[in-house]
Design a protein around this motif. Structure first.
Motif, short mmCIF file in Angstrom:
data_model
loop_
_atom_site.label_atom_id
_atom_site.label_comp_id
_atom_site.label_asym_id
_atom_site.label_seq_id
_atom_site.Cartn_x
_atom_site.Cartn_y
_atom_site.Cartn_z
N TYR A 1 0.79 -1.37 0.09
CA TYR A 1 -0.01 -0.22 0.10
C TYR A 1 0.89 1.30 -0.06
CZ TYR A 1 1.09 0.26 5.02
OH TYR A 1 1.77 0.38 6.23
N ASN A 2 2.11 1.18 0.52
CA ASN A 2 2.90 2.22 0.65
C ASN A 2 3.86 2.45 -0.75
OD1 ASN A 2 4.83 0.33 0.85
ND2 ASN A 2 5.54 1.12 2.64
N GLY A 3 3.52 1.71 -1.49
CA GLY A 3 4.39 1.90 -2.89
C GLY A 3 5.50 0.97 -2.88
N SER A 4 5.97 0.24 -1.97
CA SER A 4 7.24 -0.47 -2.07
C SER A 4 6.96 -1.92 -2.33
CB SER A 4 8.10 -0.53 -0.84
OG SER A 4 7.19 -0.93 0.25
N PRO A 5 7.79 -2.58 -3.04
CA PRO A 5 7.43 -3.90 -3.78
C PRO A 5 7.56 -4.74 -2.54
CG PRO A 5 9.47 -3.19 -4.50
CD PRO A 5 8.84 -2.23 -3.55
N CYS A 6 6.58 -5.97 -2.67
CA CYS A 6 7.10 -7.14 -1.74
C CYS A 6 7.85 -8.41 -2.45
CB CYS A 6 5.73 -7.90 -1.52
SG CYS A 6 4.41 -6.96 -0.46
N SER A 7 8.90 -8.55 -1.81
CA SER A 7 9.92 -9.55 -2.29
C SER A 7 9.31 -10.96 -2.62
CB SER A 7 11.09 -9.59 -1.53
OG SER A 7 10.80 -10.12 -0.23
N ILE A 8 9.98 -11.90 -3.44
CA ILE A 8 9.32 -12.88 -3.74
C ILE A 8 10.93 -13.86 -3.89
CG2 ILE A 8 9.67 -12.61 -6.27
CD1 ILE A 8 7.24 -14.45 -6.74
N ASN A 9 10.46 -15.20 -3.34
CA ASN A 9 11.91 -15.76 -3.27
C ASN A 9 11.79 -16.80 -4.63
OD1 ASN A 9 13.51 -18.58 -2.42
ND2 ASN A 9 13.74 -16.85 -0.44
N ALA A 10 12.89 -16.91 -5.05
CA ALA A 10 13.40 -17.81 -6.22
C ALA A 10 12.64 -19.00 -6.17
CB ALA A 10 14.34 -17.71 -6.67
N LYS A 11 12.82 -19.74 -4.96
CA LYS A 11 12.34 -21.19 -4.60
C LYS A 11 10.77 -21.13 -4.69
CE LYS A 11 12.61 -21.47 0.43
NZ LYS A 11 11.60 -20.51 0.69
N ASP A 12 10.02 -20.18 -4.60
CA ASP A 12 8.56 -20.05 -4.52
C ASP A 12 8.08 -19.88 -5.81
OD1 ASP A 12 8.77 -20.58 -1.81
OD2 ASP A 12 8.70 -18.58 -1.32
N PHE A 13 8.91 -19.79 -6.89
CA PHE A 13 8.15 -19.16 -8.29
C PHE A 13 7.18 -20.30 -8.54
CE2 PHE A 13 11.99 -17.06 -10.57
CZ PHE A 13 11.91 -15.98 -9.73
N ASP A 14 6.35 -20.11 -9.44
CA ASP A 14 5.39 -21.03 -10.05
C ASP A 14 5.84 -21.51 -11.28
OD1 ASP A 14 3.25 -22.55 -11.36
OD2 ASP A 14 1.71 -20.70 -11.16
N PHE A 15 6.31 -22.62 -11.21
CA PHE A 15 7.09 -23.15 -12.56
C PHE A 15 6.06 -23.70 -13.64
CE2 PHE A 15 10.02 -23.55 -8.75
CZ PHE A 15 11.13 -22.88 -9.47
N ASP A 16 5.04 -23.30 -13.46
CA ASP A 16 4.08 -23.56 -14.77
C ASP A 16 3.73 -22.28 -15.49
OD1 ASP A 16 3.44 -26.32 -13.87
OD2 ASP A 16 2.02 -25.97 -12.56
N GLY A 17 3.03 -22.20 -16.42
CA GLY A 17 2.72 -20.94 -17.01
C GLY A 17 4.15 -20.67 -17.88
N ILE A 18 4.33 -19.38 -17.61
CA ILE A 18 5.40 -18.98 -18.72
C ILE A 18 6.74 -19.44 -18.30
CG2 ILE A 18 6.21 -16.98 -17.02
CD1 ILE A 18 6.56 -15.17 -19.84
N LEU A 19 7.07 -20.10 -17.01
CA LEU A 19 8.11 -20.53 -16.82
C LEU A 19 8.45 -22.06 -17.13
CD1 LEU A 19 9.01 -18.83 -13.35
CD2 LEU A 19 9.97 -18.15 -15.87
N LYS A 20 7.29 -22.67 -17.53
CA LYS A 20 7.15 -24.22 -17.58
C LYS A 20 7.95 -24.72 -18.81
CE LYS A 20 3.82 -27.89 -18.07
NZ LYS A 20 2.32 -28.27 -18.05
N PRO A 21 8.47 -23.97 -19.98
CA PRO A 21 9.39 -24.60 -20.75
C PRO A 21 10.94 -24.83 -20.41
CG PRO A 21 8.12 -22.79 -21.65
CD PRO A 21 7.85 -22.77 -20.30
#
Length: 133
Positions: A23-43
């Motif tokens: 809400y304050n404009g700063s991004p929430c981090s994402i951990n690489a191990k938590d990526f969703d490996f389906d969709g765009i990353l599936k190949p």
């Protein structure tokens, strides 16, 4: 390990869609191990994805909280840098990306710098053609 431009492009597009903003404009981090490996990353293999994360970090297209003593799988990605956003915006279109890939294969180059230069030149040419200059 061989660098895969298709993969590092997909990782950036994935991050653009999945890094949320507080809400304050700063991004929430994402951990690489938590990526969703389906969709765009599936190949891509997880090894290719994590190598791309490391490469994008080294090239300063993404920001990570810390990389000290961590494998790329453990990177906590905090943001896409302005340089990363410029790259995404230049290669977002599949039509333009496919032309970039065709030229890069013809020239035998795959580094980020080469891909960026091809994108810049291709976009300049497209702009010129559309302005009838």
């Amino acid at each position: 390990m061989k660098l895969n431009p298709e993969c590092y492009r997909a990782v950036l597009l994935y991050l653009e869609e999945n890094i949320e903003v507080k809400y304050n404009g700063s991004p929430c981090s994402i951990n690489a191990k938590d990526f969703d490996f389906d969709g765009i990353l599936k190949p891509f293999s997880q090894e290719d994805i994590y190598y791309s994360v490391k490469y994008l970090t080294d090239e300063k297209l993404i920001s990570v909280v810390t990389t000290q003593n961590l494998s790329p799988k453990q990177y906590n990605i905090s943001d896409i840098t302005p340089k990363g956003h410029r790259f995404i915006n230049d290669v977002r279109s599949d039509t333009i990306w496919n032309k970039i890939v065709k030229v890069s294969k013809k020239l035998g180059v795959s580094s980020l710098g080469s891909i960026q230069e091809i994108a810049i030149q291709l976009i300049a040419l497209i702009i010129k053609e559309n302005l009838n200059i």
